[in-house]
Design an enzyme around this catalytic site. Structure first.
Site, PDB file in Angstrom:
ATOM      1  CB  SER A  45      -8.262   0.843   5.678  1.00 35.60           C
ATOM      2  OG  SER A  45      -9.001   2.013   5.516  1.00 35.60           O
ATOM      3  CB  SER A  60      -8.014   3.752   2.806  1.00 37.79           C
ATOM      4  OG  SER A  60      -7.175   3.145   3.767  1.00 37.79           O
ATOM      5  CE  LYS A 103      -3.837   2.025   2.668  1.00 34.94           C
ATOM      6  NZ  LYS A 103      -4.725   1.846   3.827  1.00 34.94           N
TER       7      LYS A 103
HETATM    8  N1  GLN Z   1     -13.024   4.372   6.458  1.00 38.14           N
HETATM    9  C1  GLN Z   1     -12.321   4.721   7.648  1.00 38.14           C
HETATM   10  C2  GLN Z   1     -11.843   6.138   7.588  1.00 38.14           C
HETATM   11  O1  GLN Z   1     -12.048   6.749   6.589  1.00 38.14           O
HETATM   12  C3  GLN Z   1     -11.189   3.791   7.882  1.00 38.14           C
HETATM   13  C4  GLN Z   1      -9.973   4.157   7.122  1.00 38.14           C
HETATM   14  C5  GLN Z   1      -8.780   3.325   7.487  1.00 38.14           C
HETATM   15  O2  GLN Z   1      -8.891   2.306   8.160  1.00 38.14           O
HETATM   16  N2  GLN Z   1      -7.621   3.798   7.077  1.00 38.14           N
HETATM   17  O3  GLN Z   1     -11.294   6.662   8.490  1.00 38.14           O
END
Ligand code: GLN
Length: 492
Positions: free
Chosen positions: A178, A154, A79
């Site tokens: 995410s 994400s 990532k």
């Molecule tokens: N969707 C969540 C957020 O926007 C989780 C994102 C993540 O785990 N990086 O914060």
């Protein structure tokens, strides 16, 4: 041989047995990438030349017996919020568009020490803020199961790359879901380890008290194998835990007899798609048949998880992202008058809308007039959520739930209503607030042909119970279908 269909562990075995060379594995993956990337957009950076160079070196070390482990020679995608020395690390933000780190994150070093081949960096929501990979500055990633749908986020690029066989496994990061949510949307396996298990050194911080790196894999066996490689104590991360129980592959046992599984009633109420509910409860039934003890219970404070999470995550994000000021890293505005104007223009131009929204929200809840009313209250709520889980784990080994209320939404449908998007994190964020491990594993396909994910949450440091339960479930479930739209390259 269809190299691409192999799991990471299977591929490494074939390489050891000299049925496949490391170079062939790398070539197969890049052929598939050439075929699929134009439409899917899983990657933001690829380096085939370097991958082939690594392949040559690793092959030598496998041949002379230096590398014997279960990931040696296996191509992996990272990532794009984890630093790799010499390779662009953008967090999919204009702010870091041309940032080339001078060091590698600890997880990447761990993978290299195990002989894995780093092939590139995957697309993600900007600074990991989002649930769809649509906030990336480099365009959205599409779901390999249906390109009209998002891959989740994400870590959407990583999950889609594994599902589309554009790599054999990937790393993601999970601050509020995410890893688990995109793996559930793409029909692959993802684990968020107990906080402190995997070093965050070299991970660009979003919400530091919540962030954890974890594996995204084709199956549970690969997940355990990757965990074993990346879970190391690291003095460069002050929250890193020195665990002695990181032999995760020892938990690949097909048996759930006597394992107590709790199903939180509050996770199956309003807002949950009926097909998701059915598939998840069917998985619970299947585990019960194999001897697990299933019981429903009330997990309190569920309604408070989202407000608490977004208050804490945004507060930490606003502080962590202060460093992007046009002086130290990345982007700087072209024309400005004086220092203050340079900061302002750089940050206005460099960050996207979702990141700005969170920085503003975070700065607000941390401001002196509102600190007690919002930030402190959110921290107290976090403590109560942890206590509710502690009580649940006095009775249960594992908590079983959906990963997300729905399957992958269509592209373009989520960003217009951020609040609705935040609500989609309801089942994943509590594990981050409480520091708990969670695994997501495919358990069905809905009428639209999109994968459904099952989530198992464990008490701190109980990843092995999750692995054992998930592994047993995977055996009951049988082989999960591949995306109908999968197009094959790299056939040998
Ligand atoms: N969707 C969540 C957020 O926007 C989780 C994102 C993540 O785990 N990086 O914060």
């Amino acid at each position: 041989m269809d190299i691409l269909s192999l799991s990471a562990v299977e591929l490494a075995a074939k390489i050891r047995e000299k049925e496949v060379t490391v170079k062939e594995a790398v070539e197969a993956v890049f052929t598939q990438i050439a075929l699929r990337e134009e439409s899917l957009n899983c990657y933001v950076t690829l380096d085939k030349e370097d991958a082939l160079k690594q392949a040559e070196e690793v092959q030598k070390k496998i041949d002379n017996g230096e590398f014997t482990g279960f990931l040696a020679g296996v191509p992996v995608a990272i990532k794009d919020n984890m630093c790799i020395e010499g390779m662009r690390t953008t967090c999919c933000s204009k702010m870091l568009e041309n940032f080339i780190p001078t060091y590698s994150s600890e997880v990447v070093l761990n993978l290299k020490r195990a002989g894995a081949i780093i092939i590139g960096k995957t697309n993600m929501d900007e600074f990991a803020m989002g649930s769809t990979t649509e906030t990336s500055a480099f365009g959205e990633t599409k779901n390999p199961w249906n390109e009209k749908h998002v891959p989740g986020g994400s870590s959407g690029g990583s999950a889609a790359a594994v599902a589309a066989e554009e790599c054999f496994f990937a790393l993601g990061s999970d601050t509020g879901g995410s890893i688990r949510q995109p793996t559930s949307f793409c029909g692959v396996v993802g684990m968020k380890p107990t906080y402190g298990t995997v070093s965050r050194y070299g991970l660009v911080a979003y919400g530091s008290s919540l962030d954890q790196i974890g594996p995204i894999t084709k199956n549970v066996e690969d997940c355990a194998a990757v965990m074993e490689i990346i879970a190391t104590h690291d003095t460069k991360d002050s929250t890193s835990v020195n665990r002695k129980d990181t032999d995760f592959t020892s938990a690949l046992i097909e048996d759930v007899k006597g394992i107590k599984i709790g199903i939180p009633r509050d996770y199956f109420g309003e807002g949950l798609d009926s097909e998701v509910k059915e598939a998840v409860l069917a998985a619970a039934k299947a585990l019960e048949k194999k001897g697990a003890v299933i019981e429903e219970f009330d997990l309190s404070f569920v309604d408070y998880a989202i407000p608490a999470y977004y208050t804490i995550a945004c507060a930490e994000a606003s502080s962590n992202l202060e460093r992007f000021d046009g002086v130290k890293y990345g982007y700087r505005t072209e024309a400005y008058e004086g220092l203050h104007n340079m900061y302002k223009k750089t940050r206005s131009e460099g960050f996207g809308a979702e990141v700005k929204r969170r920085i503003m929200l975070g700065a607000f809840v941390l401001s002196s007039g509102y600190y007690d009313a919002y930030y402190l209250k959110a921290l107290r709520t976090k403590a109560l959520i942890k206590k509710a889980f502690d009580e649940a784990f006095e009775k249960y080994d594992v908590i079983l739930s959906p990963v997300a209320p729905t399957t992958a939404p269509e592209l373009g449908k989520s960003l217009s209503d951020p609040l609705k998007m935040y609500l989609g994190d309801i089942y994943t964020i509590s594990a981050n607030l409480a520091g708990l491990p969670g695994i997501s594993i495919p358990c069905g396909v809905d009428k639209k042909g999109l994968p459904i994910g099952l989530q198992l949450i464990g008490d701190c440091f109980q990843e092995k119970k999750l692995i054992q339960t998930a592994y047993t479930y995977e055996k009951i479930r049988g082989k999960f279908p591949k995306p109908a739209q999968i197009v094959k390259g790299g056939e040998k």
